[in-house]
Design an enzyme around this catalytic site. Structure first.
Site, PDB file in Angstrom:
ATOM      1  N   ASP A   6      -0.311  32.805   4.014  1.00  0.00           N
ATOM      2  CA  ASP A   6      -0.301  33.886   3.023  1.00  0.00           C
ATOM      3  C   ASP A   6       0.465  33.403   1.794  1.00  0.00           C
ATOM      4  O   ASP A   6       1.133  32.370   1.844  1.00  0.00           O
ATOM      5  CB  ASP A   6       0.347  35.154   3.604  1.00  0.00           C
ATOM      6  CG  ASP A   6      -0.207  36.420   2.975  1.00  0.00           C
ATOM      7  OD1 ASP A   6      -0.906  37.185   3.677  1.00  0.00           O
ATOM      8  OD2 ASP A   6       0.026  36.640   1.767  1.00  0.00           O
ATOM      9  N   ILE A   7       0.368  34.187   0.713  1.00  0.00           N
ATOM     10  CA  ILE A   7       1.135  33.798  -0.477  1.00  0.00           C
ATOM     11  C   ILE A   7       2.591  34.242  -0.360  1.00  0.00           C
ATOM     12  O   ILE A   7       3.436  33.809  -1.125  1.00  0.00           O
ATOM     13  CB  ILE A   7       0.522  34.335  -1.804  1.00  0.00           C
ATOM     14  CG1 ILE A   7       0.207  35.829  -1.686  1.00  0.00           C
ATOM     15  CG2 ILE A   7      -0.708  33.552  -2.206  1.00  0.00           C
ATOM     16  CD1 ILE A   7      -0.191  36.465  -3.012  1.00  0.00           C
ATOM     17  N   ARG A   8       2.867  35.171   0.595  1.00  0.00           N
ATOM     18  CA  ARG A   8       4.247  35.622   0.813  1.00  0.00           C
ATOM     19  C   ARG A   8       4.640  35.414   2.266  1.00  0.00           C
ATOM     20  O   ARG A   8       3.802  35.522   3.162  1.00  0.00           O
ATOM     21  CB  ARG A   8       4.383  37.114   0.478  1.00  0.00           C
ATOM     22  CG  ARG A   8       4.667  37.364  -0.990  1.00  0.00           C
ATOM     23  CD  ARG A   8       4.801  38.845  -1.255  1.00  0.00           C
ATOM     24  NE  ARG A   8       3.526  39.534  -1.029  1.00  0.00           N
ATOM     25  CZ  ARG A   8       2.578  39.659  -1.947  1.00  0.00           C
ATOM     26  NH1 ARG A   8       2.767  39.183  -3.158  1.00  0.00           N
ATOM     27  NH2 ARG A   8       1.447  40.278  -1.677  1.00  0.00           N
TER      28      ARG A   8
ATOM     29  N   GLY B  92      -1.739  40.855   5.745  1.00  0.00           N
ATOM     30  CA  GLY B  92      -2.372  42.132   5.433  1.00  0.00           C
ATOM     31  C   GLY B  92      -2.593  42.983   6.667  1.00  0.00           C
ATOM     32  O   GLY B  92      -2.175  42.645   7.783  1.00  0.00           O
ATOM     33  N   GLN B  93      -3.278  44.103   6.444  1.00  0.00           N
ATOM     34  CA  GLN B  93      -3.498  45.077   7.523  1.00  0.00           C
ATOM     35  C   GLN B  93      -4.261  44.449   8.696  1.00  0.00           C
ATOM     36  O   GLN B  93      -3.907  44.657   9.856  1.00  0.00           O
ATOM     37  CB  GLN B  93      -4.273  46.273   6.960  1.00  0.00           C
ATOM     38  CG  GLN B  93      -4.331  47.464   7.885  1.00  0.00           C
ATOM     39  CD  GLN B  93      -5.457  48.433   7.533  1.00  0.00           C
ATOM     40  OE1 GLN B  93      -6.206  48.222   6.565  1.00  0.00           O
ATOM     41  NE2 GLN B  93      -5.578  49.491   8.310  1.00  0.00           N
TER      42      GLN B  93
ATOM     43  N   GLY C  20      -4.420  35.006   4.468  1.00  0.00           N
ATOM     44  CA  GLY C  20      -4.227  36.426   4.174  1.00  0.00           C
ATOM     45  C   GLY C  20      -3.678  37.099   5.426  1.00  0.00           C
ATOM     46  O   GLY C  20      -4.031  38.232   5.763  1.00  0.00           O
TER      47      GLY C  20
ATOM     48  N   TYR D 150     -15.003  45.294  -6.283  1.00  0.00           N
ATOM     49  CA  TYR D 150     -14.822  44.875  -4.877  1.00  0.00           C
ATOM     50  C   TYR D 150     -16.192  44.791  -4.183  1.00  0.00           C
ATOM     51  O   TYR D 150     -16.529  43.786  -3.554  1.00  0.00           O
ATOM     52  CB  TYR D 150     -13.920  45.909  -4.198  1.00  0.00           C
ATOM     53  CG  TYR D 150     -13.733  45.757  -2.708  1.00  0.00           C
ATOM     54  CD1 TYR D 150     -13.133  44.630  -2.156  1.00  0.00           C
ATOM     55  CD2 TYR D 150     -14.132  46.779  -1.831  1.00  0.00           C
ATOM     56  CE1 TYR D 150     -12.936  44.529  -0.777  1.00  0.00           C
ATOM     57  CE2 TYR D 150     -13.930  46.685  -0.470  1.00  0.00           C
ATOM     58  CZ  TYR D 150     -13.337  45.551   0.058  1.00  0.00           C
ATOM     59  OH  TYR D 150     -13.145  45.448   1.409  1.00  0.00           O
TER      60      TYR D 150
ATOM     61  N   LYS E 146     -18.102  41.527  -2.809  1.00  0.00           N
ATOM     62  CA  LYS E 146     -18.447  41.399  -1.384  1.00  0.00           C
ATOM     63  C   LYS E 146     -19.948  41.135  -1.223  1.00  0.00           C
ATOM     64  O   LYS E 146     -20.356  40.331  -0.380  1.00  0.00           O
ATOM     65  CB  LYS E 146     -18.031  42.656  -0.610  1.00  0.00           C
ATOM     66  CG  LYS E 146     -16.527  42.770  -0.389  1.00  0.00           C
ATOM     67  CD  LYS E 146     -16.017  41.671   0.543  1.00  0.00           C
ATOM     68  CE  LYS E 146     -14.528  41.668   0.734  1.00  0.00           C
ATOM     69  NZ  LYS E 146     -14.015  40.520   1.472  1.00  0.00           N
TER      70      LYS E 146
HETATM   71  C1  AKB Z   1     -11.452  49.934   1.080  1.00  0.00           C
HETATM   72  O1  AKB Z   1     -11.332  51.171   1.162  1.00  0.00           O
HETATM   73  O2  AKB Z   1     -11.505  49.321  -0.004  1.00  0.00           O
HETATM   74  C2  AKB Z   1     -11.585  49.150   2.349  1.00  0.00           C
HETATM   75  C3  AKB Z   1     -13.013  48.926   2.725  1.00  0.00           C
HETATM   76  C4  AKB Z   1     -13.823  50.044   3.239  1.00  0.00           C
HETATM   77  O3  AKB Z   1     -13.501  47.839   2.593  1.00  0.00           O
HETATM   78  N1  AKB Z   1     -10.883  49.812   3.398  1.00  0.00           N
END
Ligand code: AKB
Length: 315
Positions: free
Chosen positions: A35-37, A12-13, A9, A143, A147
């Site tokens: 990465d995938i790209r 990414g940022q 990854g 998400y 996590k």
């Molecule tokens: C998001 O906003 O989804 C992320 C995080 C806080 O994990 N930046």
């Protein structure tokens, strides 16, 4: 010992900056960006790059077999806002991607794994101020759910198989080198770009929405410090609370106005990200990270604002 490091990854940022920093420390050829790209910025010229899809087990296995990594940083994930648009994909990538990496790490003898968690593991019933390391956790985004489940898997692999997995619950990360990838905290980056371009910004989060944030330099340094800490100092094998600075859109706008006096902040109502932000902590208690591996942030709101404006102006 020479480390062989995979950063999965890498475009990414976080990956964009982490790869560069790890290459400075470990040598360009010892840090493989995956990465995938294909990346369209300098990391592709500074060291090895591999196409890797964490959900493609054959592809992932071949990369582990080729490099026999001593360390893997797994950053590939769908964030909070994008995850809500495609919950099943978010669950699949965030969960099965992690399990695939943990399993191959055991098969190929990888010494250390880094996996990022997030403040998104907390939910509406978690304490909002100075959210403790251990408390009620009822995330209501896919998400956050992925996590929190991932944190439990990390601790499980450590306890059951002795795999040295380390993790941090990142707040919103503020950086200028790469754009953020679909999070709820992204306003705090877009605001700088728009302030410089148009002297105005319409925030999708309301004026009083205070969230934990951190400048990327602190996040990268903290991540590498955690990975370098002796294993017997790591008391948390799920994920560490990690704190930089907390502010709301009004606080940030006031700071920007010191440099761009005609800057105007307005608000967009009814954005779905508001509900996500309202379920998250406002500030974090990271005393365990401070105690275990001497974590100390360096960037406050004043310093990060100046860094963002100065660097974005130059770039
Ligand atoms: C998001 O906003 O989804 C992320 C995080 C806080 O994990 N930046």
């Amino acid at each position: 010992m020479v480390e062989k490091i995979l950063v999965i990854g890498s475009n990414g940022q976080i990956g964009t900056e982490l790869v560069t920093e790890l290459r400075k420390i470990n040598g360009e050829s010892n840090v493989v960006a995956c990465d995938i790209r294909r990346p369209d910025y300098d990391i592709k010229n500074g060291g090895p790059f591999e196409f890797v899809n964490v959900l493609d087990k054959e592809n992932l296995k071949a990369i582990f077999a080729k490099y026999k990594p001593t360390q893997v940083y797994l950053l590939a994930a769908l964030l909070s806002a994008t995850g809500e648009q495609n919950p099943k994909l978010a669950w699949d990538l965030n969960m099965n991607g992690l399990l695939n990496v943990l399993d191959f790490a055991i098969d190929f003898g990888t010494k250390k794994i880094y996996w990022p968690s997030s403040i998104a593991v907390f939910g509406p019933n978690s304490p909002k101020q100075q959210t403790p390391q251990f408390c009620t956790m009822d995330p209501n985004t896919v998400y956050g759910i992925s996590k929190l489940a991932g944190e439990r898997w990390c601790e499980y692999y450590f306890q059951k198989y002795g795999l040295d997995v380390r993790s941090i619950r990142y707040p919103g990360l503020i950086s200028w080198k790469a754009m953020p990838g679909g999070g709820t905290t992204d306003y705090a980056i877009h605001i700088f770009h728009e302030a410089l371009k148009k002297s105005s910004y319409s925030s999708f989060l309301s004026a009083e929405t205070e969230l934990p944030m951190m400048y990327m330099d602190d996040a990268i340094r903290g991540t590498i410090e955690l990975m370098d800490a002796p294993a017997d100092q790591i008391s948390i094998r799920s994920s560490y609370n990690f704190s930089g600075v907390s502010f709301n859109p009004e606080d940030l706008a006031s700071e920007i106005k010191k440099y761009i006096p005609d800057f105007k902040l307005s608000y967009t109502a009814n954005d779905p990200r508001q509900k996500i932000a309202d379920s998250w902590p406002k500030s974090m208690d990271d005393s365990t990270a401070k105690k275990d591996w001497n974590w100390k942030p360096e960037f406050d709101l004043e310093k990060l604002t100046l860094e963002m404006l100065t660097n974005l102006k130059k770039s």
